[in-house]
Design a protein around this motif. Structure first.
Motif, PDB file in Angstrom:
ATOM      1  N   ILE A  79       0.875  -1.183   0.000  1.00  0.00           N
ATOM      2  CA  ILE A  79       0.000   0.000   0.000  1.00  0.00           C
ATOM      3  C   ILE A  79       0.912   1.233   0.000  1.00  0.00           C
ATOM      4  CG2 ILE A  79      -1.635   1.376   1.366  1.00  0.00           C
ATOM      5  CD1 ILE A  79      -2.853  -1.252   2.342  1.00  0.00           C
ATOM      6  N   ALA A 100      -3.225  -0.469  -2.972  1.00  0.00           N
ATOM      7  CA  ALA A 100      -3.975   0.750  -2.662  1.00  0.00           C
ATOM      8  C   ALA A 100      -3.020   1.947  -2.661  1.00  0.00           C
ATOM      9  CB  ALA A 100      -4.657   0.634  -1.320  1.00  0.00           C
ATOM     10  N   ILE A 102      -2.778   5.837  -0.855  1.00  0.00           N
ATOM     11  CA  ILE A 102      -3.346   6.789   0.104  1.00  0.00           C
ATOM     12  C   ILE A 102      -2.551   8.089   0.048  1.00  0.00           C
ATOM     13  CG2 ILE A 102      -3.680   7.294   2.571  1.00  0.00           C
ATOM     14  CD1 ILE A 102      -4.314   4.360   2.992  1.00  0.00           C
ATOM     15  N   ASP A 110      -9.142   5.472   8.039  1.00  0.00           N
ATOM     16  CA  ASP A 110      -9.260   5.032   6.640  1.00  0.00           C
ATOM     17  C   ASP A 110      -8.194   3.986   6.323  1.00  0.00           C
ATOM     18  OD1 ASP A 110     -11.334   6.761   6.323  1.00  0.00           O
ATOM     19  OD2 ASP A 110     -10.207   8.276   5.146  1.00  0.00           O
ATOM     20  N   LEU A 111      -6.944   4.201   6.835  1.00  0.00           N
ATOM     21  CA  LEU A 111      -5.862   3.255   6.606  1.00  0.00           C
ATOM     22  C   LEU A 111      -6.169   1.913   7.284  1.00  0.00           C
ATOM     23  CD1 LEU A 111      -2.917   2.780   5.537  1.00  0.00           C
ATOM     24  CD2 LEU A 111      -2.096   3.567   7.769  1.00  0.00           C
ATOM     25  N   LEU A 114      -8.908   0.087   5.419  1.00  0.00           N
ATOM     26  CA  LEU A 114      -8.343  -0.413   4.158  1.00  0.00           C
ATOM     27  C   LEU A 114      -7.593  -1.723   4.378  1.00  0.00           C
ATOM     28  CD1 LEU A 114      -7.903   0.482   1.127  1.00  0.00           C
ATOM     29  CD2 LEU A 114      -5.724   1.439   1.889  1.00  0.00           C
ATOM     30  N   ASN A 117      -9.976  -4.581   5.600  1.00  0.00           N
ATOM     31  CA  ASN A 117     -10.727  -5.080   4.447  1.00  0.00           C
ATOM     32  C   ASN A 117      -9.865  -5.948   3.543  1.00  0.00           C
ATOM     33  OD1 ASN A 117     -12.959  -3.777   5.349  1.00  0.00           O
ATOM     34  ND2 ASN A 117     -12.883  -2.081   3.846  1.00  0.00           N
ATOM     35  N   TYR A 118      -8.596  -5.507   3.395  1.00  0.00           N
ATOM     36  CA  TYR A 118      -7.717  -6.260   2.510  1.00  0.00           C
ATOM     37  C   TYR A 118      -7.571  -7.695   3.017  1.00  0.00           C
ATOM     38  CZ  TYR A 118      -3.591  -8.013   0.145  1.00  0.00           C
ATOM     39  OH  TYR A 118      -2.750  -8.834  -0.570  1.00  0.00           O
TER      40      TYR A 118
END
Lengths: 123, 724
Positions: A79, A100, A102, A110-111, A114, A117-118
């Protein structure tokens, strides 16, 4: 438990990212530049790398190329976190296979979302 | 004694032959003739008559022979007796001695050879004919012949020989003749001279087209010379024509004036001469012009005795003069016509020249014609109308002089100017060659001119002789163009700077903002999971980043104000060593990267300056040195006093250095060298530093090699200059 390598030359920001990832239950490794990061990646073979793009000695893109050149880290997802707002850097990152991208400044949650979810998506 | 018988002799001699007009002969000839004539009448005529009478009586009077002999011996005449049968002289008197220088004895010796020996060969036929007639003479008729006899000295003497038969044979055949030969040499010579003189006069008059005449006033008798006949076109053999015939030949318009002129000459006492030109109707059909002159001759009593005059044919002269006059008239007419044409052409030329000059005067350029041979400008338009001042014009013209070009064309243009002149001189006729040059005017200012030149004329060898040139002063448009270029470059620079500001600020602000943002969220979201110490640490971080961003903003504002020149020095007295020590200590405390070696004077270095600005200068320089140092290298800081009144600060590192290409832009705000990589920085430090140093009347210089390091030196006065 997933392990994450965070590479960031600004130590204040690095501390904050490591802190939030530890709170969220990840095993963290850190590095302050690309060269350091490549060594740590080979040493720990993390499940994910979160890296800055502009760093001393080796920038984020070079780091990704070198990472993918190593057999042990060939498939390690990356990321990118960067102060560069341009589309050019985002496209180059995508071409190198970054999962991703950012842009600084960012919401710390948000991080976290992310990354969560990954990993949930993978398992 | 000879004069006694003159009447008898007169019958023997033909006196008429002497009746010629002696007045027509030259004076010397007249005198000679008179002398001869006189002598003749005294001697030869009378003597001969007497001698012949005596000879007739020879046979009867023997006493007479003796007398005859005495007479013969004493006369200066050659008497002879010639024997026709023996064909020799039988007697000659002493006249032989007088005339020929021969003695009678010598003549006897010659015998029958006497005639061929003594007589001139040309005269032999005439003498032979005379002798032949005497041989056959039936009477005692007198035969006369002239011939030449050779004198003893070789010269010839003319003699007039009269001879007759005086003895015959029994059958009556002529036997002996008696003759008398008179020496007529002088007369013959005078006659020859007279004939020759007359012939010459006639010839001269014919050649000259002149004749003379003479008119007796009493009887009106007119006498012409032969030249007169030739002039008037009359036959001289017919004598002088009557006056009425002559008048018919005079042009009708001139007939009246001729007698009129003669009358005037006769009556007017005071004027001796008269002259007039009249026209003659010559029988050959050609009209002649005659110039007549007449003069009156008075007798002893003062009466007009006669008129004499000359007529000169001046036709050729008059005709030539008339032809010349016609030629002159024709020439004058042609000159007048040509002059009129020239005047028209000249007026047109003046008009078109005035037009061209008006046009040329309106053109805001210098127009000139330059003569390469004399090196002079032979034409130029009105200089007042030209924007260039006179001196500049002269210099501009000098562009065309190869040898002077270097004086006026600026150094960089000289080679180009030479090349231009060569090209122009070699260009085909009619080709205008143009080039722009930078020239230095008389006041040392720089001007730009565009010269357009062409070869106007060439000499016989094809070498350029005259150059036509037009010089335009393009300085203003050139300056405007350069201004525009500069403005464009500036615009581009500003654009680059703007994007650099955007890039720098975005990077320099985004990182601290990210820290502030993440620390704040950690406190907010994970407040319970964080220890009190952690919460305080995050708050401190936030505070530090806010300070950092504030400083960055202040730097941006400061550089803006410094560049705008609105910053003023807030001067105070302080020890520069102390300031330097504080800054170095701070750096040593903050960073582990690099080692700072400081070399400072022991004594305080008190300056009167803006401490805040100097602090910023020192921080910036040491910060740069530390930031761009390579690992395990040191930074050298040295402060010295220079010239008692200046501080000299030197900061040296062994860092990455500054690429050559970036060095000119080092002091521009937001400019960062191409080799800084990820080393953070705003690109404001050196911009602020230079402005601050220069504000203190100091100077800053940088020596740097990429990969080796950088030395920055600052020199500044310890105190601002006092104006009083």
């Amino acid at each position: 438990m997933h392990s994450i390598l965070v590479i960031e030359d600004n130590t204040d920001l690095l501390e904050n990212i490591l802190e939030v990832l530890e709170i969220n239950g990840y095993t963290v490794h850190s590095a302050i530049d690309g060269r350091d990061g490549l060594a740590k990646a080979k040493a720990h073979t993390p499940d994910l790398v979160v890296t800055d793009l502009v760093m001393p000695y080796m920038d984020g893109f070079t780091f990704m190329e070198r990472l993918q050149a190593e057999s042990s880290t060939q498939k390690t997802p990356v990321i990118l976190v960067t102060a560069h707002a341009g589309d050019e850097a985002r496209e180059r990152g995508a071409a190198l296979g970054a999962v991703a991208y950012i842009t600084k400044p960012f919401e710390i949650e948000d991080l976290v979302i992310l990354i969560n979810n990954y990993f949930s998506g993978k398992s | 004694m000879f004069t006694l018988c003159s009447a008898t002799v007169a019958t023997l001699l033909n006196k008429d032959e002497l009746q010629m007009d002696l007045r027509e002969l030259p004076l010397d000839v007249q005198q000679k003739l008179s002398a001869i004539s006189a002598r003749r009448s005294m001697s030869e005529q009378d003597v001969l008559a007497q001698l012949i009478d005596a000879a007739h009586q020879e046979d009867e009077i023997t006493v007479g022979e003796q007398f005859f002999r005495i007479m013969a011996e004493s006369a200066p005449i050659l008497f002879y007796v010639y024997d026709l049968l023996a064909d020799r002289n039988v007697y000659a008197n002493t006249g032989l001695v007088q005339i020929l220088g021969l003695s009678p004895e010598e003549l006897q010796v010659l015998a029958s050879d006497a005639v061929p020996t003594l007589v001139h060969p040309d005269d032999l036929p005439a003498l032979a004919a005379s002798i032949s007639r005497l041989r056959h003479a039936e009477t005692d008729q007198l035969y006369e012949v002239d011939y030449r006899l050779r004198h003893r000295d070789g010269s010839y003497r003319w003699v007039h020989d009269r001879a007759r038969v005086f003895r015959r044979t029994e059958t009556g055949q002529p036997w002996q003749i008696i003759g008398a030969a008179f020496d007529i040499t002088e007369r013959r010579q005078a006659e020859d001279a007279l004939a020759s003189s007359q012939a010459m006069l006639d010839q001269a008059q014919r050649v000259a087209g002149i004749g003379h005449w003479e008119m007796n006033v009493e009887d009106g008798a007119l006498k012409w010379s032969s030249g007169m006949h030739a002039v008037m076109g009359f036959d001289p053999r017919q004598g002088t024509p009557p006056l009425n015939v002559i008048l018919e030949r005079v042009h009708p318009d001139d007939r009246a004036i001729m007698p009129q002129t003669l009358d005037q000459l006769l009556q007017q006492v005071d004027s001796q001469q008269a002259g007039l030109v009249w026209r003659l109707l010559h029988p050959d059909g050609r009209l002649r012009y005659i110039e007549g002159r007449a003069e009156r001759i008075l007798d002893a009593t003062g009466r007009v005795e006669k008129l004499i005059g000359t007529n000169l044919d001046i036709t050729d002269r008059i005709e030539a003069s008339m032809a010349l006059q016609r030629l002159n008239d024709d020439l004058e007419a042609r000159v007048r016509a040509r002059t009129a044409e020239l005047e028209v052409a000249n007026a047109q030329l003046q008009q078109s020249r005035a037009f061209i000059e008006k046009v040329a005067a309106m053109v805001p350029s210098l127009i000139y014609v330059f003569d390469l041979l004399t090196q002079e400008v032979i034409y130029t338009n009105d200089a007042r109308a030209v924007k260039l001042d006179a001196e500049l014009m002269r210099q501009a013209m000098s562009l065309d002089l190869v040898q002077q070009a270097n004086d006026y064309v600026t150094e960089n243009d000289q080679a180009r100017a030479m090349d231009y002149i060569t090209r122009m001189l070699q260009a085909p006729d009619g080709d205008l060659i143009s080039e722009e040059f930078k020239i230095t005017d008389v006041s040392g200012g720089t001007r730009w001119v565009v010269t357009h030149n062409m070869v106007l004329s060439r000499d016989a060898n094809g070498q350029a002789r005259q150059i036509l040139g037009v010089v335009e002063d393009v300085t203003e448009s050139r300056l405007a163009r350069e201004d525009l270029k500069r403005a464009l470059a500036h615009e581009r620079q500003i654009n680059v700077l703007k994007s650099r500001i955007v890039l720098t600020t975005s990077h320099e602000f985004r990182t601290p903002l990210s820290i502030i943002s993440t620390s704040a969220q950690l406190i907010e979201t994970y407040y319970d999971q964080l220890t009190e110490a952690r919460r305080r640490a995050h708050l401190k971080k936030i505070r530090a980043q806010v300070d950092h961003m504030t400083q960055l903003l202040e730097d941006i504002l400061l550089v803006g104000r410094l560049e705008a020149g609105v910053v003023s020095i807030k001067a105070e007295r302080f020890d520069f060593c102390e300031l330097l020590r504080e800054v170095i200590d701070d750096f040593r405390a903050q960073t582990s990267q690099g080692v700072i070696h400081a070399q400072l004077p022991d004594a305080p270095l008190v300056v009167e300056a803006d401490r805040k600005l100097w602090q910023q200068v020192v921080v910036n320089l040491i910060s740069n040195a530390v930031k761009y140092s390579l690992e395990h290298t040191t930074v050298q800081v040295r402060l010295t006093l220079k010239d008692d009144n200046h501080l000299h600060l030197q900061v040296q590192d062994a860092g990455i250095g500054i690429p050559q290409d970036d060095q000119p832009y080092l002091f521009q705000a937001f400019h960062r060298a191409s080799n800084v990589g990820s080393i953070s920085g705003s690109g404001l430090g050196l911009a602020i530093t230079r402005q601050a140093v220069e504000l203190h009347r100091g100077s800053i210089s940088i020596q740097s090699s990429e990969g080796e390091g950088t030395i920055v030196q600052v020199v500044a006065p310890l105190a601002p200059e006092r104006s009083s």
